[in-house]
Scaffold this motif. Sequence first.
Motif, PDB file in Angstrom:
ATOM      1  N   ASP A  57       0.842  -1.195   0.000  1.00  0.00           N
ATOM      2  CA  ASP A  57       0.000   0.000   0.000  1.00  0.00           C
ATOM      3  C   ASP A  57       0.879   1.248   0.000  1.00  0.00           C
ATOM      4  O   ASP A  57       1.249   1.754   1.051  1.00  0.00           O
ATOM      5  CB  ASP A  57      -0.915  -0.009   1.220  1.00  0.00           C
ATOM      6  CG  ASP A  57      -1.898   1.151   1.214  1.00  0.00           C
ATOM      7  OD1 ASP A  57      -1.919   1.939   0.232  1.00  0.00           O
ATOM      8  OD2 ASP A  57      -2.664   1.276   2.187  1.00  0.00           O
ATOM      9  N   THR A  59       0.149   4.205  -0.414  1.00  0.00           N
ATOM     10  CA  THR A  59      -0.481   5.383   0.163  1.00  0.00           C
ATOM     11  C   THR A  59      -0.415   5.375   1.692  1.00  0.00           C
ATOM     12  O   THR A  59      -0.749   6.378   2.321  1.00  0.00           O
ATOM     13  CB  THR A  59      -1.952   5.498  -0.268  1.00  0.00           C
ATOM     14  OG1 THR A  59      -2.683   4.378   0.244  1.00  0.00           O
ATOM     15  CG2 THR A  59      -2.078   5.563  -1.783  1.00  0.00           C
ATOM     16  N   LYS A  60       0.027   4.265   2.290  1.00  0.00           N
ATOM     17  CA  LYS A  60       0.122   4.170   3.746  1.00  0.00           C
ATOM     18  C   LYS A  60       1.280   5.035   4.241  1.00  0.00           C
ATOM     19  O   LYS A  60       2.360   5.048   3.661  1.00  0.00           O
ATOM     20  CB  LYS A  60       0.325   2.714   4.170  1.00  0.00           C
ATOM     21  CG  LYS A  60       0.301   2.526   5.663  1.00  0.00           C
ATOM     22  CD  LYS A  60       0.368   1.067   6.049  1.00  0.00           C
ATOM     23  CE  LYS A  60       0.351   0.946   7.560  1.00  0.00           C
ATOM     24  NZ  LYS A  60       0.534  -0.441   7.981  1.00  0.00           N
ATOM     25  N   ARG A  79       5.013  12.035  -2.919  1.00  0.00           N
ATOM     26  CA  ARG A  79       3.732  11.873  -2.213  1.00  0.00           C
ATOM     27  C   ARG A  79       3.745  12.666  -0.924  1.00  0.00           C
ATOM     28  O   ARG A  79       4.769  12.805  -0.277  1.00  0.00           O
ATOM     29  CB  ARG A  79       3.454  10.404  -1.922  1.00  0.00           C
ATOM     30  CG  ARG A  79       2.135  10.175  -1.169  1.00  0.00           C
ATOM     31  CD  ARG A  79       1.705   8.730  -1.133  1.00  0.00           C
ATOM     32  NE  ARG A  79       1.268   8.260  -2.430  1.00  0.00           N
ATOM     33  CZ  ARG A  79       0.054   8.508  -2.952  1.00  0.00           C
ATOM     34  NH1 ARG A  79      -0.816   9.231  -2.306  1.00  0.00           N
ATOM     35  NH2 ARG A  79      -0.258   8.021  -4.135  1.00  0.00           N
ATOM     36  N   TRP A  81       1.454  13.292   2.815  1.00  0.00           N
ATOM     37  CA  TRP A  81       0.441  12.844   3.770  1.00  0.00           C
ATOM     38  C   TRP A  81       0.169  13.990   4.726  1.00  0.00           C
ATOM     39  O   TRP A  81       1.113  14.621   5.225  1.00  0.00           O
ATOM     40  CB  TRP A  81       0.930  11.647   4.590  1.00  0.00           C
ATOM     41  CG  TRP A  81       1.126  10.387   3.822  1.00  0.00           C
ATOM     42  CD1 TRP A  81       0.252   9.345   3.689  1.00  0.00           C
ATOM     43  CD2 TRP A  81       2.306  10.000   3.082  1.00  0.00           C
ATOM     44  NE1 TRP A  81       0.811   8.356   2.910  1.00  0.00           N
ATOM     45  CE2 TRP A  81       2.068   8.731   2.529  1.00  0.00           C
ATOM     46  CE3 TRP A  81       3.539  10.606   2.838  1.00  0.00           C
ATOM     47  CZ2 TRP A  81       3.002   8.069   1.750  1.00  0.00           C
ATOM     48  CZ3 TRP A  81       4.471   9.953   2.060  1.00  0.00           C
ATOM     49  CH2 TRP A  81       4.193   8.684   1.530  1.00  0.00           C
ATOM     50  N   THR A  92      -3.915  11.975   1.566  1.00  0.00           N
ATOM     51  CA  THR A  92      -2.636  11.689   0.930  1.00  0.00           C
ATOM     52  C   THR A  92      -2.804  11.907  -0.564  1.00  0.00           C
ATOM     53  O   THR A  92      -3.887  11.667  -1.111  1.00  0.00           O
ATOM     54  CB  THR A  92      -2.111  10.274   1.249  1.00  0.00           C
ATOM     55  OG1 THR A  92      -0.814  10.117   0.650  1.00  0.00           O
ATOM     56  CG2 THR A  92      -3.051   9.195   0.756  1.00  0.00           C
ATOM     57  N   PHE A  93      -1.756  12.392  -1.208  1.00  0.00           N
ATOM     58  CA  PHE A  93      -1.842  12.684  -2.637  1.00  0.00           C
ATOM     59  C   PHE A  93      -0.451  12.774  -3.237  1.00  0.00           C
ATOM     60  O   PHE A  93       0.529  12.987  -2.539  1.00  0.00           O
ATOM     61  CB  PHE A  93      -2.626  13.976  -2.891  1.00  0.00           C
ATOM     62  CG  PHE A  93      -2.163  15.157  -2.072  1.00  0.00           C
ATOM     63  CD1 PHE A  93      -1.175  16.020  -2.536  1.00  0.00           C
ATOM     64  CD2 PHE A  93      -2.730  15.414  -0.829  1.00  0.00           C
ATOM     65  CE1 PHE A  93      -0.763  17.110  -1.783  1.00  0.00           C
ATOM     66  CE2 PHE A  93      -2.322  16.510  -0.068  1.00  0.00           C
ATOM     67  CZ  PHE A  93      -1.333  17.356  -0.546  1.00  0.00           C
ATOM     68  N   ARG A  94      -0.393  12.602  -4.557  1.00  0.00           N
ATOM     69  CA  ARG A  94       0.863  12.724  -5.293  1.00  0.00           C
ATOM     70  C   ARG A  94       1.079  14.185  -5.667  1.00  0.00           C
ATOM     71  O   ARG A  94       0.133  14.947  -5.803  1.00  0.00           O
ATOM     72  CB  ARG A  94       0.848  11.840  -6.533  1.00  0.00           C
ATOM     73  CG  ARG A  94       0.779  10.372  -6.140  1.00  0.00           C
ATOM     74  CD  ARG A  94       1.277   9.354  -7.118  1.00  0.00           C
ATOM     75  NE  ARG A  94       2.277   9.710  -8.063  1.00  0.00           N
ATOM     76  CZ  ARG A  94       3.608   9.516  -7.909  1.00  0.00           C
ATOM     77  NH1 ARG A  94       4.070   8.978  -6.826  1.00  0.00           N
ATOM     78  NH2 ARG A  94       4.444   9.839  -8.865  1.00  0.00           N
TER      79      ARG A  94
END
Length: 184
Positions: A57, A59-60, A79, A81, A92-94
């Motif tokens: 994951d 995005t964790k 990324r 957070w 969370t996002f790029r």
Amino acid sequence: MASSSAGFVAGLTAAAVATVGFLGWQASATAPAALGSAKPTVPPAVSASKAARDGDDPTKLPGGTGTGPRVVYALDDDRVWLVDQGEKVVRTFRVEPGTVDPVPGVYLVSSRSNAITGTDGVPVEHVVRFASVNGVVIGFSAEAGAAAQPADDGVKTGGIRETREDGDAMWRFATIGQRVVVIR
């Protein structure tokens, strides 16, 4: 007589501006290179090296980024957070980084601007600044419109671009003094 006085005052003003500009240039040319470049403060609880990632994951939130409310920015993953007081990732996002990266470490949000033109000529909004590297200011921002002029490919940029929605979230979350943890 009034126009003569106005011309004299304008001449004095121009001379003063030129003198201040020259003295500013002279001071910047003789200043030590390290002066003015933000140095992160890294408390023992935060690792500035490559943080542990969850391969299943991406995005964790990586481990070793500290505790409490903070913005975590992973250079290698592009990324971000946003972490609240309860250690919950609220978003969370790029992102799309500029040409200059901050050094891994812990910073504080130092200034914000609602809307400006970036060094690449692009109008940006919700600018959240937290570092400076060799005179290049580093911060998060979202494009607000089309470029006013073509960007110079040789210009060093510290703008970390977000979508407008992510920029809105960053703007609400990252107020002056908020911690920004930069990791590899």
